[in-house]
Design an enzyme around this catalytic site. Structure first.
Site, PDB file in Angstrom:
ATOM      1  N   ASP A  22       0.693  -1.164  -0.112  1.00 51.41           N
ATOM      2  CA  ASP A  22       0.092  -0.048   0.017  1.00 51.41           C
ATOM      3  C   ASP A  22       0.747   1.303   0.052  1.00 51.41           C
ATOM      4  OD1 ASP A  22      -1.992  -2.029   0.285  1.00 51.41           O
ATOM      5  OD2 ASP A  22      -1.700  -1.620   2.613  1.00 51.41           O
ATOM      6  N   GLU A  77     -11.617  -0.900  -3.341  1.00 52.57           N
ATOM      7  CA  GLU A  77     -10.865  -0.264  -2.138  1.00 52.57           C
ATOM      8  C   GLU A  77      -9.666   0.280  -2.744  1.00 52.57           C
ATOM      9  OE1 GLU A  77      -9.777  -3.518   0.397  1.00 52.57           O
ATOM     10  OE2 GLU A  77      -7.832  -4.174  -0.750  1.00 52.57           O
TER      11      GLU A  77
END
Length: 752
Positions: free
Chosen positions: A50, A231
């Site tokens: 991420d 997401e």
């Protein structure tokens, strides 16, 4: 059509159918010493999920990752690890945002706590780091995830948590039931207002306004993408559009991770966001144009991205991925090893394209242009810049050394071309201009930041335009100013930190310079002008090579079936028992079976299979189902299968996933003694959907690439899975994963 036209593959009928040299005296383009190979954090972090990236005001690039151990065998997580680099290729770990003793006071430190998915911003002179806190003390429940925020005077810290959630846990109707408040992304709109985007599969993606401090939401949230698909949101503004990059599918299925990135765009942060086909990201048959997906090399699960722009204006995408030969950090089935990757990102017809459409790279690549001749963060000196003697060098904790003009002065560097990009960080009340100019003839383009009138001005030839800076523009804080001249267009913008969310933009026609000559670019300041991180570089003129479209080849009529008879053709093999389907009206009508091929054995479901010709072929079908929209029909599906055995196959289906309808391309295989399943998402389905799988050989492997269409003309390319070339495969059809549905196949075609 834009990107669709550029990347589309050949449509079928309704039924089965038979760089230039550098001018003398110019400075060479600035580059690191050599090419890079993914993963870019090799030797520093085996996993760095991420990622979020910023260029600090000190001239270094900083990246922030999810809390995991950085290295194999380390065992202990780093709480939001921070790495930095001068060239985006060679990185060093410089610390963590938190330690076990400095965690947010409202985080529940019981086992299971995670700090995930950091998002780094710079606003009004402070660095702001947003992150997921998976367990909080806000409620007595577990998994009451929320969004936190910390501030720091420098990109490396020290970080101080704001003391409370920015977005609190969102209960959903009962104890322990919380919507997934994950993956924050914060942007600044053109009016200077702050906005946060957050969410995940359980609940969808949402955006809400923030107060100027960035610590609290100030109004109701607006949903911008449907639940059960997206997401990892990341917003950037380009050419009047907000582009929403969002990840889809499973992030962490080890060797069968199909995580990928899709995109939609809108004129507003609050939507509506639509894909390249005009389909909403809020629709049940959900839109989303794939922009990053695995391509058959070592990298799978390519997702959760951020963007950065180098000093020539070239965009790059950073993201995590999984090496399919080494999918776990330590033991099989444990933490997924997700290192950070970086690849070139271009814009074709208004839509983003990674590496010309090829996807993640695993070979030697040309690096971003971020250091070297024509760029300086002042601390490295600017003696080679013309006019450098007129500037004073000062220093501070955040930016390090910076330059101040005690009287009108300039800093210019030869670009060798009028096609150039100039950047600088600017602050203070003095007027400061960026310029690209000819050494002879008077040709010039300039962008001026004028604090006294609170405007950005752009001047090109005899034309001038300006735009107001937002109310409350903090002149005392560093802002990044850009001037770019490409062809006959001049562009300027102002942002806080080069993160794709400018607060002011301008464009003007720029007359092409006549004749030949030397060109330079840089800063022209009035008394008191304060600058740092200055660059003046030619913009490379490299043609973009797009991946070629799929070529179908000729129809193999002996292996195809248009279902024109009255019964299933005996040339089909019925695997797993008799297929409960009928042939009627030119279609194969097949009620969805309760069983599912995923899992040990055949799952009590049946398949229609037949042989395929060698390694290079394309198989296609057209199907219609009765799944409807919006209702939950888990997980009824129909589509294509490439079958090497009950636990070794790939499947391309139009599938009902809760309230959504998606085209899923998944694989099941064994690895390290474990049976693993994972999927990737292709293009949006229709009530009728066309599906293709293309096979080709690469070394000892068979590469299988998915395509989907909702009109039979515009095709969207999806992910690539691999199977051993030595393993014989058959191809065919399935209808399964929940009784009560109905799938009708119009044809089955094989091309070779």
């Amino acid at each position: 059509m834009g990107l669709r036209a550029a990347l589309a593959v050949t449509a079928t009928l309704a039924l089965c159918a038979v760089g230039a040299a550098t001018p003398a005296g110019a400075a060479p383009a600035s580059r690191p010493s050599g090419p890079y190979v993914n993963p870019v954090l090799h030797g520093v972090a085996d996993t760095f999920a991420d990622p979020s990236v910023i260029r600090g005001k000190d001239g270094w690039w900083y990246a922030y990752g999810t809390s995991d151990p950085l290295r194999e065998g380390e065992g202990t997580p780093h709480w939001l690890p921070i790495v930095r680099s001068k060239d985006l290729v060679r990185w060093t770990h410089v610390g963590d945002a938190f330690t076990a003793t400095t965690l947010p006071s409202w985080a529940d430190t019981a086992p299971g706590l995670g700090l995930w998915a950091p998002d780094i911003r710079y606003v009004d002179g402070e660095y702001r780091l947003y992150y997921v806190v998976t367990q909080t003390t806000v409620s007595p429940d577990r998994d009451d995830n929320a969004i936190g925020m910390a501030t720091a005077p420098t990109p490396a810290g020290p970080w101080t948590d704001s003391g409370a959630p920015v977005v609190a846990p969102r209960g959903n109707g009962g104890p322990g039931n919380y919507l997934w408040t994950f993956d924050p992304d914060v942007v600044t709109d053109a009016d200077g207002s702050q906005h946060i985007v957050y969410g995940s599969y359980y609940g969808g993606l949402w955006t809400a306004p923030l107060d100027p401090s960035g610590r609290r939401t100030t109004g109701p949230a607006t949903q911008i993408a449907i639940d059960n698909k997206f997401e990892g949101a990341y917003l950037v503004h380009r050419s009047g559009w907000w582009y929403l990059f969002a990840s889809t599918a499973n992030c962490c299925a080890g060797p069968t991770t199909g995580y990928s990135v899709q995109v939609g765009r809108s004129r507003s942060i609050t939507g509506p966001f639509v894909d390249a086909q005009g389909i909403s990201l809020m629709a049940s048959r959900t839109g989303g144009t794939p922009v990053l997906r695995q391509n058959g090399n070592r990298w799978i699960g390519t997702g959760h991205n951020a963007l950065l722009t180098d000093l020539t204006g070239q965009d790059w995408i950073v993201y995590h991925a999984i090496d399919r030969g080494d999918p776990w950090l330590d033991e099989p089935g444990g933490i997924n090893q997700r290192p950070m990757l970086m690849d070139r990102l271009d814009w074709v017809g208004g839509w983003p394209v990674v590496d010309g459409g090829a996807g993640p790279s695993d070979s030697r690549e040309r690096p971003p242009v971020v250091v070297g001749n024509g760029s300086t963060d002042v601390s490295t000196g600017f003696s080679r810049w013309r006019g450098s003697a007129g500037w004073q060098v000062r220093s501070e904790r955040d930016s390090g050394a910076y330059a101040v003009a005690p009287a009108p002065a300039s800093l210019l560097f030869p670009t060798g071309s009028a096609r150039a990009r100039v950047e600088a960080d600017v602050r203070g009340t003095a007027t400061t201009a960026l310029t690209v100019r000819a050494e002879r003839g008077g040709w010039a383009v300039s962008a001026r930041l004028v604090p006294s009138t609170s405007r950005l001005e752009l001047v090109a030839g005899g034309r001038r335009t300006s735009v107001a800076l937002p109310a409350g523009f903090a002149v005392e804080a560093w802002h990044s100013v850009v001037l770019q001249v490409k062809g006959t267009t001049a562009y300027a913008d102002v942002s806080s930190a080069r993160l794709g969310d400018p607060v002011a933009t301008l464009t003007l026609p720029a007359a092409a310079p006549t004749g030949s000559g030397w060109y330079s670019g840089g800063v022209v300041g009035t008394a008191g002008s304060t600058v740092d991180n200055i660059s003046a570089l030619p913009i490379p003129s490299r043609p973009l090579e797009l991946e070629p479209p799929l070529r179908l080849g000729r129809l193999d009529a002996s292996r195809s079936d248009e279902f024109t008879g009255s019964a299933i053709d005996p040339s089909w093999t019925q695997e797993g028992g008799p297929v409960p389907a009928t042939v009627s009206g030119g279609s194969l009508v097949w009620p969805t079976e309760a069983g599912d091929l995923v899992g040990p054995g055949d799952g009590g479901t049946s398949l229609l299979l037949r042989d395929v010709p060698g390694a290079r072929w394309v198989v296609e079908t057209k199907l219609t189902n009765d799944f409807g929209v919006d209702t939950v029909r888990n997980f009824q599906q129909g589509g294509l299968v490439v079958y090497a055995g009950p636990d070794e196959f790939v499947r391309l289906s139009n599938v009902a996933i809760f309230n959504t309808r998606q085209v899923e391309f998944g694989q099941e295989r064994s690895f390290a003694g474990l049976l693993s399943w994972g999927g990737s998402i292709v293009g949006p389905p229709g009530a009728t959907t066309w599906l293709r799988i293309a096979s080709r050989a690469s070394g000892s492997e068979r590469l299988l690439t998915a395509y989907s269409s909702n009109d039979g003309a515009t095709w969207v390319r999806g992910a690539t899975w691999t199977l051993p070339l030595a393993d014989p495969v058959r191809v065919g059809l399935l209808s399964q994963s929940g009784a009560g549905g109905l799938v009708s196949f119009d044809w089955f075609c094989v091309y070779r």
